[in-house]
Design a protein around this motif. Structure first.
Motif, mmCIF file in Angstrom:
data_model
loop_
_atom_site.group_PDB
_atom_site.id
_atom_site.type_symbol
_atom_site.label_atom_id
_atom_site.label_comp_id
_atom_site.label_asym_id
_atom_site.label_seq_id
_atom_site.Cartn_x
_atom_site.Cartn_y
_atom_site.Cartn_z
ATOM 1 N N LEU A 158 -30.928 -8.832 -49.430
ATOM 2 C CA LEU A 158 -30.306 -8.384 -48.178
ATOM 3 C C LEU A 158 -29.264 -7.306 -48.436
ATOM 4 O O LEU A 158 -28.405 -7.053 -47.596
ATOM 5 C CB LEU A 158 -29.664 -9.577 -47.447
ATOM 6 N N SER A 159 -29.355 -6.664 -49.591
ATOM 7 C CA SER A 159 -28.476 -5.536 -49.891
ATOM 8 C C SER A 159 -29.079 -4.265 -49.293
ATOM 9 O O SER A 159 -30.094 -4.308 -48.596
ATOM 10 C CB SER A 159 -28.332 -5.381 -51.404
ATOM 11 N N GLU A 160 -28.470 -3.132 -49.592
ATOM 12 C CA GLU A 160 -29.009 -1.877 -49.074
ATOM 13 C C GLU A 160 -30.419 -1.608 -49.596
ATOM 14 O O GLU A 160 -31.175 -0.847 -49.006
ATOM 15 C CB GLU A 160 -28.089 -0.713 -49.424
ATOM 16 N N GLY A 161 -30.787 -2.284 -50.683
ATOM 17 C CA GLY A 161 -32.110 -2.092 -51.256
ATOM 18 C C GLY A 161 -33.242 -2.579 -50.377
ATOM 19 O O GLY A 161 -34.398 -2.219 -50.598
ATOM 20 N N SER A 162 -32.939 -3.428 -49.383
ATOM 21 C CA SER A 162 -34.001 -3.959 -48.521
ATOM 22 C C SER A 162 -34.087 -3.240 -47.177
ATOM 23 O O SER A 162 -34.881 -3.644 -46.317
ATOM 24 C CB SER A 162 -33.766 -5.456 -48.276
ATOM 25 N N LYS A 163 -33.292 -2.197 -46.982
ATOM 26 C CA LYS A 163 -33.275 -1.535 -45.673
ATOM 27 C C LYS A 163 -34.636 -0.984 -45.259
ATOM 28 O O LYS A 163 -35.002 -1.036 -44.087
ATOM 29 C CB LYS A 163 -32.234 -0.409 -45.667
ATOM 30 N N ASP A 164 -35.391 -0.463 -46.227
ATOM 31 C CA ASP A 164 -36.701 0.103 -45.892
ATOM 32 C C ASP A 164 -37.621 -0.955 -45.289
ATOM 33 O O ASP A 164 -38.412 -0.657 -44.389
ATOM 34 C CB ASP A 164 -37.355 0.699 -47.145
ATOM 35 N N GLU A 165 -37.518 -2.200 -45.793
ATOM 36 C CA GLU A 165 -38.354 -3.274 -45.248
ATOM 37 C C GLU A 165 -37.937 -3.653 -43.834
ATOM 38 O O GLU A 165 -38.684 -4.337 -43.129
ATOM 39 C CB GLU A 165 -38.276 -4.515 -46.154
ATOM 40 N N GLY A 166 -36.747 -3.222 -43.437
ATOM 41 C CA GLY A 166 -36.278 -3.474 -42.075
ATOM 42 C C GLY A 166 -36.343 -2.246 -41.204
ATOM 43 O O GLY A 166 -35.606 -2.152 -40.214
ATOM 44 N N GLY A 167 -37.180 -1.288 -41.585
ATOM 45 C CA GLY A 167 -37.302 -0.059 -40.806
ATOM 46 C C GLY A 167 -36.111 0.862 -40.962
ATOM 47 O O GLY A 167 -35.864 1.717 -40.115
#
Length: 326
Positions: A158-167
């Protein structure tokens, strides 16, 4: 060679022994028989014929555990053929277990073991749900011989590294994670309906939803990477909603809400030498681990760079220099 040593009776004598629990003992003996510690103390009798190791002037401790990294899953970071910790098929890869990607012959294992790290947890990398981590001993010619626990936990980001998976949005990543959890619970109740195509499309493959059920039943921990205070709060919020056994990893701004983390009973994996601010953690500081521990959080010290896992003692020493009790 290690198997040969384990078949002997070995006495480590004259050292200062720091046991896993209890006070240190000076001028102590550790007696090892058939690969097991048989006795520890200042007055341990050494059997005739035992192999003696003189530890005078030295410290004797249990083997250290690095609860992070990709030991056995990586060799040269820039060479894709030597990296096994990432499955690219989906951003939800809960069923991906890294165990069979481990290379017992990795050159990183002996140089880590010689510095006193005898076990590690090998984590998958990347994506919203990266997969299943395993605990291994740094000894053994086969994966089976090395495995201690598989799976040890499922890893999410849930860090900035997962932003792409959240659009492109942290909020989107959190919503995606909730949808996956909801669909896993729904799938567990309606497997027959799924097999008859009488359900709406699921947020992930059935194998990945199935793999999440032990997490959602609190049978297996969920390790969540989160550094920013708001991301840590999101992880705590989701853990409350789904009653999962949460372990935070990173938590660079955890010191800002140490009381909340302690109240939730959530352990934290901390790399003490992290102190360079980023937009993912503007509040990072060396004192993070000490402040978390002072608040009552169970803190686990880690070295996330697998090539430097042998620096784990340095991480611990840095903690003490910045306020962690010795």
């Amino acid at each position: 060679m290690i198997a040969f040593l384990l078949a002997q009776t070995i006495a480590i004598t004259g050292g200062t022994v720091y046991p896993a629990s209890g006070a240190k003992t000076d001028n102590a003996t550790v007696l090892i028989r058939d690969g097991r510690i048989a006795a520890v103390g200042a007055n341990v009798a050494v059997p005739a014929g035992a192999t003696r190791i003189d530890a005078a002037g030295k410290w004797v401790t249990p083997g250290l555990i690095d609860a992070a990294g990709q030991m056995g899953l990586t060799e040269i970071s820039a060479v894709p053929g030597t990296n096994e910790a990432f499955q690219r098929t989906s951003e939800v890869a809960a069923s991906f277990n890294v165990a069979e990607g481990i290379n017992p012959a990795s050159a990183l294992i002996p140089i880590t073991r010689v510095e006193g790290i005898t076990s590690t947890v090998a984590w998958p990398l990347g994506q919203l749900i990266g997969g299943q981590g395993v605990m291994i001993d740094l000894d053994g010619a086969t994966v089976e011989a090395m495995l201690v626990k598989s799976p040890a936990a499922i890893v999410a980001d849930l860090s900035e590294g997962s932003k792409d998976e959240g659009g492109g949005s942290r909020a989107g990543a959190a919503a995606r994670l909730r949808r996956v959890f909801n669909d896993a619970l729904e799938y567990s109740r309606r497997r027959a309906d799924y097999s008859r195509a009488q359900m709406q499309q699921l947020a992930a493959a059935p194998a990945d939803l199935e793999a999440l059920l032990p997490v959602l039943r609190a049978q297996l921990p969920l390790v969540v990477y989160a550094n920013r205070r708001s991301d840590i709060e999101t992880a705590l919020r989701i853990a409350r909603e789904y009653k999962v056994r949460l372990i935070l990893a990173g938590a660079a701004e955890g010191w800002q809400i140490a009381d909340k983390i302690a109240a939730a009973g959530v352990p934290v994996l901390v790399q003490p030498l992290d102190n360079i601010p980023s937009y993912d953690a503007l509040g990072v500081r060396y004192e993070n681990a000490a402040l978390l521990a002072k608040a009552g959080v169970k803190v686990v010290l880690i070295e996330t760079d697998t090539h430097n896992s042998y620096d784990l003692r340095l991480q611990a020493g840095t903690c003490v220099g910045y306020g962690m009790p010795w």
